[in-house]
Design an enzyme around this catalytic site. Structure first.
Site, PDB file in Angstrom:
ATOM      1  N   ALA A  85     105.696 -40.403  54.314  1.00 32.59           N
ATOM      2  CA  ALA A  85     105.749 -39.394  53.243  1.00 32.59           C
ATOM      3  C   ALA A  85     105.313 -40.011  51.914  1.00 32.59           C
ATOM      4  O   ALA A  85     105.893 -39.733  50.867  1.00 32.59           O
ATOM      5  CB  ALA A  85     107.137 -38.768  53.131  1.00 32.59           C
ATOM      6  N   GLY A 136     101.903 -40.080  50.880  1.00 28.18           N
ATOM      7  CA  GLY A 136     100.576 -39.632  50.441  1.00 28.18           C
ATOM      8  C   GLY A 136      99.464 -40.507  50.994  1.00 28.18           C
ATOM      9  O   GLY A 136      98.352 -40.513  50.481  1.00 28.18           O
ATOM     10  N   MET A 137      99.763 -41.245  52.088  1.00 30.70           N
ATOM     11  CA  MET A 137      98.754 -42.130  52.685  1.00 30.70           C
ATOM     12  C   MET A 137      98.386 -41.696  54.106  1.00 30.70           C
ATOM     13  O   MET A 137      97.743 -42.436  54.839  1.00 30.70           O
ATOM     14  CB  MET A 137      99.252 -43.575  52.676  1.00 30.70           C
ATOM     15  N   ALA A 138      98.804 -40.487  54.467  1.00 34.97           N
ATOM     16  CA  ALA A 138      98.428 -39.881  55.755  1.00 34.97           C
ATOM     17  C   ALA A 138      98.950 -40.638  56.968  1.00 34.97           C
ATOM     18  O   ALA A 138      98.297 -40.690  58.006  1.00 34.97           O
ATOM     19  CB  ALA A 138      96.913 -39.689  55.854  1.00 34.97           C
ATOM     20  N   GLY A 139     100.151 -41.196  56.853  1.00 36.78           N
ATOM     21  CA  GLY A 139     100.694 -41.981  57.960  1.00 36.78           C
ATOM     22  C   GLY A 139     100.878 -41.175  59.241  1.00 36.78           C
ATOM     23  O   GLY A 139     100.540 -41.637  60.339  1.00 36.78           O
ATOM     24  N   GLY A 140     101.423 -39.985  59.112  1.00 37.25           N
ATOM     25  CA  GLY A 140     101.623 -39.153  60.304  1.00 37.25           C
ATOM     26  C   GLY A 140     100.291 -38.743  60.907  1.00 37.25           C
ATOM     27  O   GLY A 140     100.114 -38.745  62.134  1.00 37.25           O
ATOM     28  N   LYS A 182      94.950 -43.872  54.350  1.00 41.44           N
ATOM     29  CA  LYS A 182      93.847 -43.445  53.466  1.00 41.44           C
ATOM     30  C   LYS A 182      94.344 -43.360  52.036  1.00 41.44           C
ATOM     31  O   LYS A 182      95.551 -43.216  51.771  1.00 41.44           O
ATOM     32  CB  LYS A 182      93.270 -42.094  53.890  1.00 41.44           C
ATOM     33  N   ASP A 226      94.213 -34.125  57.545  1.00 44.29           N
ATOM     34  CA  ASP A 226      93.749 -35.500  57.347  1.00 44.29           C
ATOM     35  C   ASP A 226      93.430 -36.211  58.664  1.00 44.29           C
ATOM     36  O   ASP A 226      92.941 -37.342  58.650  1.00 44.29           O
ATOM     37  CB  ASP A 226      94.823 -36.330  56.623  1.00 44.29           C
TER      38      ASP A 226
HETATM   39  P1  ATP Z   1      99.651 -36.808  53.765  1.00 45.77           P
HETATM   40  O1  ATP Z   1      99.101 -37.918  52.929  1.00 45.77           O
HETATM   41  O2  ATP Z   1      98.786 -36.509  54.987  1.00 45.77           O
HETATM   42  O3  ATP Z   1     100.049 -35.590  53.018  1.00 45.77           O
HETATM   43  P2  ATP Z   1     102.073 -38.312  53.871  1.00 45.77           P
HETATM   44  O4  ATP Z   1     101.539 -39.696  53.945  1.00 45.77           O
HETATM   45  O5  ATP Z   1     102.551 -37.847  52.549  1.00 45.77           O
HETATM   46  O6  ATP Z   1     100.989 -37.315  54.442  1.00 45.77           O
HETATM   47  P3  ATP Z   1     103.447 -38.727  56.320  1.00 45.77           P
HETATM   48  O7  ATP Z   1     103.713 -40.194  56.310  1.00 45.77           O
HETATM   49  O8  ATP Z   1     102.372 -38.234  57.199  1.00 45.77           O
HETATM   50  O9  ATP Z   1     103.245 -38.163  54.847  1.00 45.77           O
HETATM   51  O10 ATP Z   1     104.842 -38.021  56.660  1.00 45.77           O
HETATM   52  C1  ATP Z   1     105.149 -36.680  56.332  1.00 45.77           C
HETATM   53  C2  ATP Z   1     106.275 -36.213  57.232  1.00 45.77           C
HETATM   54  O11 ATP Z   1     105.746 -36.060  58.541  1.00 45.77           O
HETATM   55  C3  ATP Z   1     107.411 -37.208  57.347  1.00 45.77           C
HETATM   56  O12 ATP Z   1     108.421 -36.925  56.441  1.00 45.77           O
HETATM   57  C4  ATP Z   1     107.868 -37.074  58.779  1.00 45.77           C
HETATM   58  O13 ATP Z   1     109.038 -36.266  58.870  1.00 45.77           O
HETATM   59  C5  ATP Z   1     106.759 -36.319  59.495  1.00 45.77           C
HETATM   60  N1  ATP Z   1     106.146 -37.075  60.616  1.00 45.77           N
HETATM   61  C6  ATP Z   1     105.847 -36.585  61.816  1.00 45.77           C
HETATM   62  N2  ATP Z   1     105.262 -37.514  62.588  1.00 45.77           N
HETATM   63  C7  ATP Z   1     105.168 -38.630  61.873  1.00 45.77           C
HETATM   64  C8  ATP Z   1     104.634 -39.923  62.141  1.00 45.77           C
HETATM   65  N3  ATP Z   1     104.116 -40.252  63.333  1.00 45.77           N
HETATM   66  N4  ATP Z   1     104.672 -40.819  61.141  1.00 45.77           N
HETATM   67  C9  ATP Z   1     105.192 -40.467  59.937  1.00 45.77           C
HETATM   68  N5  ATP Z   1     105.736 -39.278  59.651  1.00 45.77           N
HETATM   69  C10 ATP Z   1     105.708 -38.347  60.602  1.00 45.77           C
END
Ligand code: ATP
Length: 311
Positions: free
Chosen positions: A105, A107-111, A18, A145
């Site tokens: 990590a 900011g694209m909500a990968g987890g 996202k 998210d």
């Molecule tokens: P958001 O945009 O929701 O704030 P984000 O994109 O900045 O999240 P994510 O990619 O979701 O960050 O990763 C944040 C942390 O979550 C990572 O550093 C990792 O340790 C942890 N994590 C747990 N499960 C996952 C997963 N399936 N994929 C990615 N990161 C994960």
């Protein structure tokens, strides 16, 4: 717990990343979260999560960002699968295979995307047949998210971002993402936002007229002008090089450029697939951005691509 569900061998779900077109951050709440008013758009960078029957709970991660993803019980996909198992009374462990194309990590909500995919995949695998609304309630307990990653498209998020409302929107958009190799921690970016605001009174945010009008018109130039992110200054403060990337993209013709969520990925809106390609070339040639990715949007949320519940 006993299993009353039929078991199929494996289910694969595809799930998008996202971008927040608008991210209004309100005051910090008593529970530690900030009240948000955001507009989400699901973009065509996808992870795939495959759930298979297994003797143990397991996570395996493949793809370009695999090294950054935990495979223990902090993995959000595993937590989501186990939360669904507890809800529906299943004691069948699953192996989750995550093919990771969404920056970690970033900011694209990968987890969150993987958590949404795991919910849908396990729901199909166990034939537990929970409605999208039921899955969305469970999703909100896993992360703010996660409900949007299930639904996809374009939506307004309020509360912590987990309460979704539809948006009247049209148009196809062409994005370029400058992916940083240095992650930014979401809690640290919010803390920096609070620090920068000091004791100033913070109004409760709401969706802007400019954004709603731009989405109704489907005009990428208007959308480019309407992009805003209250976390952007905090992300710049923690990673000053991000400001240079935004400036460079705008100079190379992007219609708008913004830190994606809590960063550090920078999202640029362009007017066509050709202009998106041109921008990728310019950003790469200038050396200002490391990895660049293109994506179309909006796209649908988590959906089954192989297995018994294929849409
Ligand atoms: P958001 O945009 O929701 O704030 P984000 O994109 O900045 O999240 P994510 O990619 O979701 O960050 O990763 C944040 C942390 O979550 C990572 O550093 C990792 O340790 C942890 N994590 C747990 N499960 C996952 C997963 N399936 N994929 C990615 N990161 C994960």
């Amino acid at each position: 717990m006993t299993s009353a569900f039929s078991v199929d061998p494996s289910v694969t779900v595809r799930v998008p990343a996202k971008v927040n077109l608008e991210l209004g951050v309100g005051p910090r709440r008593e529970d530690g979260y900030h009240g948000l008013s955001t507009v989400f758009m699901a973009v065509g960078l996808h992870d795939e999560v495959t759930a298979s029957v297994s003797d143990d709970w397991q996570v395996e991660v493949t793809g370009p960002y695999a090294a950054h993803v935990p495979t223990d019980d902090t993995n959000l996909a595993l937590r989501a699968a186990q939360a669904l198992a507890a809800l529906v009374g299943v004691d069948e462990p699953v192996a989750l295979r995550i093919h990771k194309e969404i920056p970690v990590a970033g900011g694209m909500a990968g987890g969150s995307a993987d958590a949404a995919a795991a919910l849908l995949a396990c729901d199909q695998l166990w034939s537990s047949s929970r409605s999208r609304d039921e899955l969305s309630v469970l999703a909100a307990g896993i992360g703010s998210d996660v409900p949007f990653c299930l639904s996809g498209g374009i939506a307004i998020g309020s509360g912590r971002g987990e309460q979704l409302a539809p948006v009247l929107a049209t148009g196809r958009y062409h994005w370029v993402f400058a992916v940083s190799d240095v992650g930014l921690s979401t809690p640290e970016v919010y803390a920096e936002c609070d620090r920068l605001r000091g004791s100033a009174a913070v109004p409760v945010p709401e969706p802007s007229n400019g954004m709603m009008t731009a989405l109704r018109s489907g005009d990428p130039e208007a959308l480019g002008r309407a992009l805003t992110n209250d976390l952007q200054e905090a992300a710049f403060s923690l990673q000053p090089s991000l400001r240079e990337i935004v400036d460079a993209g705008l100079e190379y013709g992007a219609l708008g450029g913004i830190v994606s969520g809590s960063g550090p990925t920078i999202a640029f809106l362009t007017g066509s697939p050709e202009l998106a390609l041109d921008l990728c070339v310019s950003l790469t040639a200038s050396g200002v951005a490391g990895e660049v990715r293109r994506a179309k949007a909006p796209v649908q949320g988590a959906h089954v691509v192989t297995g018994p519940g294929r849409a």
